[in-house]
Design an enzyme around this catalytic site. Structure first.
Site, PDB file in Angstrom:
ATOM      1  CG  HIS A   1      -5.320   3.787   0.813  1.00  0.00           C
ATOM      2  ND1 HIS A   1      -4.770   2.558   0.514  1.00  0.00           N
ATOM      3  CD2 HIS A   1      -6.615   3.730   0.409  1.00  0.00           C
ATOM      4  CE1 HIS A   1      -5.687   1.798  -0.066  1.00  0.00           C
ATOM      5  NE2 HIS A   1      -6.813   2.479  -0.140  1.00  0.00           N
TER       6      HIS A   1
ATOM      7  CG  ASP B   1      -2.284   0.577   0.959  1.00  0.00           C
ATOM      8  OD1 ASP B   1      -2.310   1.781   0.656  1.00  0.00           O
ATOM      9  OD2 ASP B   1      -3.301  -0.131   1.052  1.00  0.00           O
TER      10      ASP B   1
ATOM     11  CB  SER C   1      -9.126   0.364  -0.310  1.00  0.00           C
ATOM     12  OG  SER C   1      -8.329   0.565  -1.442  1.00  0.00           O
TER      13      SER C   1
END
Length: 494
Positions: A272, A240, A436
């Site tokens: 994120h 990520d 996600s």
């Protein structure tokens, strides 16, 4: 120009010794016929007529530069300098150890990333322990010519992946909620119920739909039931934007393991990766609360990640996984990837296959473009190799409007209004939505199941079937494929 696996039936023509290598001049592109004559360099429009020494002089607009990833065939073991010399690149290795920060200092991965520079100034990055590949800027015609070499397995443009999250102008940042956990014994197990959990955790530990009773979806007032040993001894590689490993909710179990970007400190500048890692294994927001969370930074601070970076990260994870199998306390490995890209990434597919053959489980976000997931990578490969592609559902058990769909989706998990850890400090949290957010929930469940079902620890195919069977009790409204909702093995009413 579409790049595919190179046919093994290609036969190189016998050429005079004086034409054994290409001669390259970037200002006026010239290639001697050591490389095969291709459609890209012989089309009559916009190209000058060929002469006895070249296939034509190409203008930059007709023959653009791109970064390519070139993967060698499995039987190609020669030194890189010998390979580059045969290809016509007069390369010099740069031995300034610029990749010493690529990985955890104990991993030794930097020994398998080597930097070269050609005499016309192009940089080559060669890498691989379980495979051999290199990246390089090439004109389209040069790449087309290289595709004819018998030692090359795949040549393709270095595709770009992005986080599979619905971007918002600003995320509302909160401080962590300290939770209440209740313990009980059940058939030899120690079972905990967390009474201050996000709705997503309640949903994956019950067969019943979440009833809000006036609560907001982002409130930390839902119940989560889980085994006290959940994820213990399991390594979860979070590929990520990096992870805020200083966040207190990881309790020291999160570490920076790999960083694909030179000059980058490996920190999560976007948040994120910290959010997805929190759903994987943080104390208050995570599924597998005992797992080792290993940050693999493959998406840069601008929010993009080349497929070559992901291939390098996979190569590192495979090597570390094989080393870890000698540890009696090791329970297995999971790779969690909340990202997607358009088109194909054949080199990535190959290394993912190698990973699953090594016994690594792979969980993938389906993507958020409201289209067939079979049109984006890496999720599109779930019909060819035993990876798990995850779609997103909301609090009403409906497929999220943004979630990709289709036969490449294997399962759904909560992906709307998901609370988790964030990168704005050691106690920061926020809400995000996207496939996600669904993917790491499944990654955590895989880690849980490794403890309950040891026979599946190194069996990705069996684990995939097992998780799909466990999800069969709930059907997501609006999902035609992968309709089941992920469950961690607890079906009771909270």
């Amino acid at each position: 120009m579409k790049w595919q696996l190179i046919s093994t039936s290609f036969i190189l023509l016998s050429l005079p010794a004086t034409l054994a290598k290409p001669a390259v001049n970037r200002g006026n592109f010239r290639v001697k016929p050591r490389w095969h004559k291709s459609d890209a360099t012989t089309a009559p429009s916009k190209r000058s007529a060929p002469d006895s020494q070249t296939y034509g002089t190409l203008k930059a607009d007709d023959d653009p530069f791109n970064t390519y990833i070139i993967t060698m065939k499995d039987n190609e073991k020669r030194p890189w300098m010998e390979i580059f010399d045969e290809m016509g690149f007069n390369a010099t290795e740069k031995k300034d150890n610029i990749y010493s920060a690529h990985a955890n200092s104990k991993s030794g991965y930097q020994n398998h990333i080597r930097s070269f520079e050609t005499d016309f100034g192009e940089k080559i990055e060669a890498f691989g322990y379980n495979m051999r590949a290199f990246t390089m800027n090439l004109r389209e015609s040069e790449a087309d010519g290289l595709s004819g070499l018998e030692e090359i397995g795949i040549i393709e443009k270095d595709s770009i992946a992005r986080p599979a999250v619905i971007e918002e102008d600003e995320y509302e940042v909160h401080n962590m909620t300290v939770g209440k956990f209740e313990k009980r014994q059940q058939q030899g197990q120690t079972i905990y119920t967390q009474r201050t959990a996000p709705w997503s955790l309640q949903r994956i530990s019950s067969k019943n739909r979440v009833v809000t009773r006036g609560r907001r979806a982002t409130d930390m007032s839902y119940y989560y039931t889980y085994d006290s040993m959940a994820g213990y001894g399991v390594d979860i590689y979070v590929m990520d934007t990096g992870t805020n490993v200083e966040h207190t909710d990881f309790a020291g179990r999160a570490k920076r393991e790999f960083n694909a970007f030179q000059g980058d400190d490996g920190r999560d500048a976007r948040g994120h990766g910290t959010h997805t890692a929190g759903t994987v294994g943080s104390i208050h927001y995570g599924v597998a609360k005992n797992a080792n969370v290993l940050a693999m930074k493959v998406i840069n601070n601008a929010g993009v990640g080349p497929s070559s970076a992901i291939v390098q990260a996979f190569d590192h994870a495979i090597r570390r996984h094989n080393q870890r199998r000698r540890d009696p306390n090791f329970r297995g490995s999971v790779i969690s990837m909340s990202l997607s890209g358009k088109g194909t990434a054949e080199s990535l597919k190959n290394i993912m296959r190698t990973a699953t053959q090594a016994g690594i489980h792979v969980s993938i976000a389906a993507g958020n473009t409201k289209e067939d997931a079979c049109g984006v990578w890496p999720g599109r490969y779930s019909r060819e190799i035993p990876i798990i592609t995850v779609g997103a559902s909301d609090i009403n058990d409906k497929r999220a409007g943004f979630s990709n769909f289709g036969p490449c989706v294997n399962i759904h998990a909560p992906g709307v209004a998901i609370m988790s850890t964030y990168n704005k400090g050691p106690t920061s949290t926020t809400s995000m939505q996207g496939t996600s957010m669904a993917c790491p929930a499944v990654s955590g469940i895989i880690a849980d199941e490794m403890l309950r079902n040891p026979r599946l620890r190194f069996n990705p195919f069996g684990m995939k079937r097992h998780l799909i069977a466990m999800s069969a009790g709930v059907a997501i409204v609006g999902a035609n494929d992968g309709r089941g909702l992920a469950n961690n093995g607890f079906y009771g009413t909270a």
